[in-house]
Enzyme design. Structure first.
Site, PDB file in Angstrom:
ATOM      1  N   ALA A  13      -5.910   5.113   7.910  1.00 17.52           N
ATOM      2  CA  ALA A  13      -6.076   5.433   6.141  1.00 17.52           C
ATOM      3  C   ALA A  13      -7.325   5.183   5.837  1.00 17.52           C
ATOM      4  O   ALA A  13      -8.030   4.560   6.641  1.00 17.52           O
ATOM      5  CB  ALA A  13      -5.245   4.745   5.716  1.00 17.52           C
ATOM      6  N   LYS A  46      -4.319   2.600  -0.427  1.00 16.39           N
ATOM      7  CA  LYS A  46      -4.274   2.534   0.388  1.00 16.39           C
ATOM      8  C   LYS A  46      -3.095   3.952   0.928  1.00 16.39           C
ATOM      9  O   LYS A  46      -1.729   3.923   1.410  1.00 16.39           O
ATOM     10  CB  LYS A  46      -3.508   1.208   1.492  1.00 16.39           C
ATOM     11  CG  LYS A  46      -4.712   1.456   3.123  1.00 16.39           C
ATOM     12  CD  LYS A  46      -3.544   0.758   3.886  1.00 16.39           C
ATOM     13  CE  LYS A  46      -3.652   0.635   5.358  1.00 16.39           C
ATOM     14  NZ  LYS A  46      -3.041  -0.483   6.664  1.00 16.39           N
ATOM     15  N   ASP A  83      -4.851 -10.526  13.783  1.00 20.71           N
ATOM     16  CA  ASP A  83      -6.171  -9.823  14.195  1.00 20.71           C
ATOM     17  C   ASP A  83      -7.316 -10.773  12.432  1.00 20.71           C
ATOM     18  O   ASP A  83      -7.580 -10.298  11.181  1.00 20.71           O
ATOM     19  CB  ASP A  83      -6.107  -9.120  13.527  1.00 20.71           C
ATOM     20  CG  ASP A  83      -7.796  -8.008  13.976  1.00 20.71           C
ATOM     21  OD1 ASP A  83      -8.268  -9.053  14.947  1.00 20.71           O
ATOM     22  OD2 ASP A  83      -8.190  -6.702  13.456  1.00 20.71           O
TER      23      ASP A  83
END
Length: 558
Positions: free
Chosen positions: A147, A163, A298
């Site tokens: 994206a 997004k 992450d």
């Protein structure tokens, strides 16, 4: 999940063309031996077969094998970049040198046009973009393989980040995953090591993770959960989600104007205490893991912003980790064993985590004891947690223990946040921040309040087993009396032999056909059966041509 065989797909021609591209990239980076090992050359155009042994360019030949793997994945596109990042969480399957390279994979991509972006938003919303937004940026502020992100302003004046999923990305990923699954199944048929690693199951798991990442409503749900858990926390800010403008392909959130946690100079200029920021950031991540059991998987510097008031803001909630209560209990047992230098307790817990698949318990206990002895003279505050966790993960891998993948995601998240802490504060010690969480886990594991409930649930399960046992025995006796009892034997390791046998039989059949065509054509030529071409029977000429084509095809396949 059932999958149509690769060569039976409606888009077989597209798949085969893409497979040729993938294999040509592998050859370019010096992995042409894979074609021969797994006999993939028959799925590639003949021209590719002829030139597959071509030399690599001098620039590529200079880099290491693992660097070439990373370079090949980056050239192959978004699916393979994502797959490399997915596999970087599996130190139990891949060598550490390759893990390091996979962690360097770049998820950048060329932006798609603003017209396509607007079209996607309007199609998802079912109305013109001007009906709910005052402005929409012409250029994206970020562009990745899945994206890209634009800024905008809603009608109420709120500045937002939009997004937008890449056009046709789902079809692209679907084709590549089909090919990955095909290559994985081929590898399992040809090599016992790949069957041991269950690579087709890995591809299935990757598809499941990627499917979730393609659904922005799932990411919105993750953000809402994080926002609820840290709603009263003054140290954490989670962007607000505008659910009324969020779909599977579009995610609209509050725009965050912050400073990257890695931008140390700017942080100092605005007067943010780096040591305090490192302490608060580590505490936030550890609370996610040990209290909520739901953490950002992450937390690298690019996904953490610091607001001007000092609040910490996490971005990109597509990847999250889950720590079930059972895993947290196992973690507390391991930590308890470390504190008390009880290697047997750690070994028993590792055995439970790997479902009893420990080939050499004595050797494992020896290695665990040796591991702890190396840290026995070091105070907890002086231990480099990231280094210790990496070595502990290597110990698990060396003994072939099959532990749930979430365990390695957790280790990676802790190692990442410790590295971020070091950037902010050279004196940062993650072990200092682990202490209160370790104590709390140990206290909870030693409390007796959960024992009555556990005993009650075990008693209920036992009662159900006793109640159902007579009926199960009756069914078994009925099957035996009816003669329907079947015993199945599974032969393992014969698949490569069977595949080779089929290949030999096919070649033999083609050889017989070629011989028959030659003999039959010779008889027709000798008999002079019309029609004739230069006094040679046309049917005989056709037979010889067919024999030549089939013969050359057989020669290439050999």
């Amino acid at each position: 999940m059932t999958t149509t065989p690769f060569r039976k797909r409606r888009r077989g021609a597209v798949h085969l063309g893409r497979l040729g591209e993938i294999l040509s990239v592998l050859v370019k980076y010096g992995f042409g031996d894979i074609l021969e090992t797994f006999h993939i050359e028959k799925y590639v155009a003949i021209t590719r077969q002829i030139f597959r042994r071509g030399p690599k360019t001098p620039e590529i030949a200079k880099v290491s094998r693992w660097e070439r793997v990373r370079m090949a994945l980056e050239e192959l596109g978004p699916t393979f970049v994502k797959f490399g990042q997915f596999m970087s969480n599996r130190p139990d399957l891949l060598p550490s040198e390759l893990i390091v390279e996979l962690e360097r994979l770049q998820d950048d991509a060329t932006p798609f046009s603003v017209k396509e972006a607007r079209d996607i938003v309007e199609k998802e919303m079912g109305r013109p973009i001007e009906s709910f937004m005052e402005s929409f940026s012409e250029k994206p502020i970020a562009s990745a393989s899945i994206a890209q992100v634009h800024t905008g302003r809603l009608r109420d004046g709120s500045k937002v980040a939009v997004k937008i999923q890449r056009p046709r990305i789902k079809q692209t990923l679907s084709i590549d995953i089909d090919i990955l699954r095909f290559l994985a199944s081929l590898a399992e048929r040809r090599d016992e090591r790949f069957r041991t690693f269950h690579v087709t199951q890995l591809v299935d798991e990757f598809e499941r993770v990627l499917t979730k990442e393609l659904d922005f409503q799932v990411e919105a749900t993750h953000m809402e959960r994080f926002r609820g858990e840290f709603l009263r926390d003054k140290d954490v800010h989670v962007p607000e989600v505008y659910s009324q403008f969020t779909t599977r392909k579009v995610l609209v959130t509050e725009f965050i104007n912050g400073i990257k946690v890695s931008d140390v100079e700017t942080l100092e200029k605005v007067g943010i205490d780096r040591k305090d920021l490192a302490r608060r950031g580590a505490d936030v991540v550890l609370r996610q893991v040990f209290e909520h059991g739901f953490f950002h998987a992450d937390p690298h510097p690019g996904n953490i912003l610091v607001l001007h008031n000092g609040e910490i803001c996490f971005l990109d909630f597509g990847a999250v980790g889950i720590v079930p209560s059972s895993l947290r209990q196992h973690l507390s047992t391991i930590l308890y064993g470390v504190v008390n230098r009880d290697s047997q307790k750690i070994v028993r817990t590792l055995s439970l985590l790997s479902h009893g698949r420990v080939s050499d318990l004595e050797r494992l206990e020896y290695d665990v004891t040796e591991f702890m002895e190396e840290y026995s003279l070091t105070s907890l505050s002086e231990i480099n947690v990231g280094d210790a966790l990496s070595r502990f993960a290597n110990l698990i891998v060396n003994h072939g223990l099959r532990i749930v993948p979430g365990f390695y995601i957790l280790l990676k998240a802790l190692i990442t946040i410790e590295n971020v802490g070091y950037r902010l504060d050279p004196d940062f010690k993650l072990s200092d921040h682990l202490k209160p969480h370790v104590r709390r886990l140990l206290r909870e594991s030693l409390r007796l309040h959960h024992i009555p409930y556990d005993a009650y649930t075990s008693l209920v399960d036992l009662t159900g087993l006793i109640r159902d046992l007579p009926f199960d025995l009756k069914d078994i006796v009925r099957i035996i009396r009816a003669g329907d009892l079947r015993i199945q034997f599974e032969h393992r390791g014969l698949e490569p032999l069977m595949a080779r046998h089929v290949e030999v039989m096919n070649r033999l059949a083609f050889a017989v056909v070629v011989a028959a065509l030659i003999v039959g054509s010779s008889v027709i030529v000798y008999s002079g059966i019309p029609p004739l071409f230069y006094e040679i029977p046309v049917i005989g000429i056709i037979g010889f041509l067919m024999a030549a084509v089939v013969g050359f095809g057989l020669l290439f396949s050999m």
